[in-house]
Design a protein around this motif. Structure first.
Motif, PDB file in Angstrom:
ATOM      1  N   ALA A  50       0.851  -1.190   0.000  1.00 58.72           N
ATOM      2  CA  ALA A  50       0.000   0.000   0.000  1.00 58.72           C
ATOM      3  C   ALA A  50       0.886   1.239   0.000  1.00 58.72           C
ATOM      4  O   ALA A  50       1.983   1.234   0.568  1.00 58.72           O
ATOM      5  CB  ALA A  50      -0.919   0.004   1.225  1.00 58.72           C
ATOM      6  N   TRP A  51       0.383   2.305  -0.628  1.00 58.15           N
ATOM      7  CA  TRP A  51       1.154   3.533  -0.797  1.00 58.15           C
ATOM      8  C   TRP A  51       0.253   4.743  -0.612  1.00 58.15           C
ATOM      9  O   TRP A  51      -0.928   4.709  -0.952  1.00 58.15           O
ATOM     10  CB  TRP A  51       1.784   3.571  -2.187  1.00 58.15           C
ATOM     11  N   ASN A  52       0.833   5.810  -0.064  1.00 54.53           N
ATOM     12  CA  ASN A  52       0.151   7.093   0.061  1.00 54.53           C
ATOM     13  C   ASN A  52       0.791   8.109  -0.867  1.00 54.53           C
ATOM     14  O   ASN A  52       2.014   8.123  -1.031  1.00 54.53           O
ATOM     15  CB  ASN A  52       0.221   7.626   1.497  1.00 54.53           C
ATOM     16  N   VAL A  53      -0.054   8.950  -1.453  1.00 56.52           N
ATOM     17  CA  VAL A  53       0.436  10.125  -2.178  1.00 56.52           C
ATOM     18  C   VAL A  53       0.313  11.304  -1.222  1.00 56.52           C
ATOM     19  O   VAL A  53      -0.781  11.618  -0.748  1.00 56.52           O
ATOM     20  CB  VAL A  53      -0.377  10.395  -3.457  1.00 56.52           C
ATOM     21  N   VAL A  54       1.431  11.948  -0.897  1.00 55.52           N
ATOM     22  CA  VAL A  54       1.441  13.059   0.051  1.00 55.52           C
ATOM     23  C   VAL A  54       2.014  14.290  -0.645  1.00 55.52           C
ATOM     24  O   VAL A  54       2.634  14.195  -1.712  1.00 55.52           O
ATOM     25  CB  VAL A  54       2.268  12.719   1.310  1.00 55.52           C
ATOM     26  N   PHE A  55       1.772  15.449  -0.027  1.00 54.68           N
ATOM     27  CA  PHE A  55       2.376  16.691  -0.527  1.00 54.68           C
ATOM     28  C   PHE A  55       3.469  17.081   0.446  1.00 54.68           C
ATOM     29  O   PHE A  55       3.216  17.406   1.599  1.00 54.68           O
ATOM     30  CB  PHE A  55       1.322  17.797  -0.639  1.00 54.68           C
ATOM     31  N   LYS A  56       4.705  17.027  -0.027  1.00 48.57           N
ATOM     32  CA  LYS A  56       5.862  17.230   0.838  1.00 48.57           C
ATOM     33  C   LYS A  56       6.954  17.929   0.049  1.00 48.57           C
ATOM     34  O   LYS A  56       7.171  17.623  -1.124  1.00 48.57           O
ATOM     35  CB  LYS A  56       6.364  15.873   1.355  1.00 48.57           C
TER      36      LYS A  56
ATOM     37  N   LEU B 286      -3.452  11.381  -0.139  1.00 45.98           N
ATOM     38  CA  LEU B 286      -3.496  12.193   1.080  1.00 45.98           C
ATOM     39  C   LEU B 286      -2.817  13.538   0.863  1.00 45.98           C
ATOM     40  O   LEU B 286      -2.421  14.198   1.818  1.00 45.98           O
ATOM     41  CB  LEU B 286      -2.821  11.447   2.239  1.00 45.98           C
ATOM     42  N   SER B 287      -2.692  13.953  -0.386  1.00 48.02           N
ATOM     43  CA  SER B 287      -1.933  15.161  -0.697  1.00 48.02           C
ATOM     44  C   SER B 287      -2.749  16.436  -0.575  1.00 48.02           C
ATOM     45  O   SER B 287      -2.182  17.533  -0.581  1.00 48.02           O
ATOM     46  CB  SER B 287      -1.375  15.066  -2.123  1.00 48.02           C
ATOM     47  N   GLY B 288      -4.080  16.317  -0.479  1.00 48.55           N
ATOM     48  CA  GLY B 288      -4.925  17.502  -0.452  1.00 48.55           C
ATOM     49  C   GLY B 288      -5.118  18.123  -1.822  1.00 48.55           C
ATOM     50  O   GLY B 288      -5.695  19.209  -1.944  1.00 48.55           O
ATOM     51  N   ARG B 289      -4.665  17.449  -2.858  1.00 45.65           N
ATOM     52  CA  ARG B 289      -4.799  17.909  -4.240  1.00 45.65           C
ATOM     53  C   ARG B 289      -5.214  16.737  -5.105  1.00 45.65           C
ATOM     54  O   ARG B 289      -5.038  15.582  -4.722  1.00 45.65           O
ATOM     55  CB  ARG B 289      -3.464  18.485  -4.762  1.00 45.65           C
ATOM     56  N   LEU B 290      -5.736  17.026  -6.289  1.00 43.12           N
ATOM     57  CA  LEU B 290      -6.007  15.951  -7.228  1.00 43.12           C
ATOM     58  C   LEU B 290      -4.705  15.258  -7.595  1.00 43.12           C
ATOM     59  O   LEU B 290      -3.655  15.892  -7.697  1.00 43.12           O
ATOM     60  CB  LEU B 290      -6.683  16.490  -8.492  1.00 43.12           C
ATOM     61  N   SER B 291      -4.779  13.951  -7.803  1.00 41.79           N
ATOM     62  CA  SER B 291      -3.576  13.196  -8.143  1.00 41.79           C
ATOM     63  C   SER B 291      -3.896  12.157  -9.210  1.00 41.79           C
ATOM     64  O   SER B 291      -4.882  11.419  -9.101  1.00 41.79           O
ATOM     65  CB  SER B 291      -3.014  12.493  -6.899  1.00 41.79           C
TER      66      SER B 291
END
Length: 269
Positions: free
Chosen positions: A148-154, A176-181
């Motif tokens: 499993a993987w998360n997309v984050v904004f960092k 989980l980035s708060g933006r469309l991905s």
């Protein structure tokens, strides 16, 4: 002509099927909790040890990852063609298939691709273009099925972080980035399937049992959205018989049409 090697193994649905496809012809030219959009999320595991709880690293990939498969185009026509190998995942709703492996052969020439086993997770930017669109990957990481993987904004950019495990034979990605991905999966270091513009706090479960297809296009680039309907000639399904790792796609003229045939053998034959 031989292009750079790209690698992959048929692990789940295409590795041991026998025979080759029929000849085809074509005329010449928000809720704060993640919710699943595809297959249901697996239930949480019971913790076995503290190390299991503290270490989100993906499990070790299994299988003969060094085994190579090859697809070669013999273009016996008077026209330049681009051979495209693409994958279709058994998803509902479906994921976008993109040009995964491609090689261009001139008239009376040859094109070649190869790939090894090894799955990946990918994030990309999507460009809306005539014909379906184009994905340009911004990050690609090795990811065995079951992870499993998360997309984050960092650091000012979307990026991927490991997030434990999921159901066997699947890969889960959560935005989980708060933006469309736009996020997807691939093999041999190249993306093969994407879900476009996934909203925040949404999970997508990719079922890693793709069928694989090969067809001719007048032109194509990596990441271009393709389908069985957009091929100029074909496509044919790739089904390597057991013990065979090389496929030869021959394009020949049949009156005023281009005919495709597939033959299988082993590398070096």
């Amino acid at each position: 002509m031989r292009q750079g090697s790209l690698a992959q193994l048929f692990t789940l649905c295409a590795g041991a099927l026998c025979g080759c496809g029929p000849a085809l012809s074509s005329p010449l030219p928000a809720d704060s909790r993640p919710r699943a959009e595809s297959a249901p999320l697996s239930p949480p595991r019971e913790p076995a040890a503290l190390a299991d709880l503290d270490d989100p690293s993906p499990p070790v990939s299994q299988g003969p990852e060094e085994e190579v498969h090859e697809v070669e185009l013999h273009n016996e026509t008077e026209q330049t063609w681009t051979m495209v190998v693409f994958q279709i995942l058994p998803q509902t709703p479906p994921a976008d298939s993109v040009s995964w492996q491609q090689a261009t052969a001139p008239r009376k020439g040859r094109g070649y691709v190869s790939y090894r086993a090894g799955y990946d997770v990918v994030i990309a930017s999507f460009i809306d273009t005539p014909g379906g669109g184009l994905y340009r990957s911004t990050q690609t990481l090795s990811a065995p099925p079951g992870t499993a993987w998360n997309v984050v904004f960092k650091d000012g950019v979307q990026q991927l972080e490991p997030a434990g495990t999921t159901a066997a034979g699947q890969i889960r990605m959560t935005n989980l980035s708060g933006r469309l991905s736009s996020m997807g999966v691939g093999q041999s270091g190249a993306a093969s399937s994407y879900r476009r513009n996934v909203a925040g706090n949404v999970s997508v479960q990719f079922v890693m049992s793709p069928s694989r297809w090969v067809g001719l296009f007048e032109s194509a680039v990596s990441g271009q959205v393709v389908s069985r309907d957009t091929a100029s000639v074909g496509p044919l399904e790739l089904r390597f018989p057991e013990g065979h790792r090389r496929a030869t796609l021959t394009a020949s003229l049949d009156h005023e049409s281009v005919k495709l045939t597939l033959e299988y053998g082993d590398i070096g034959e």
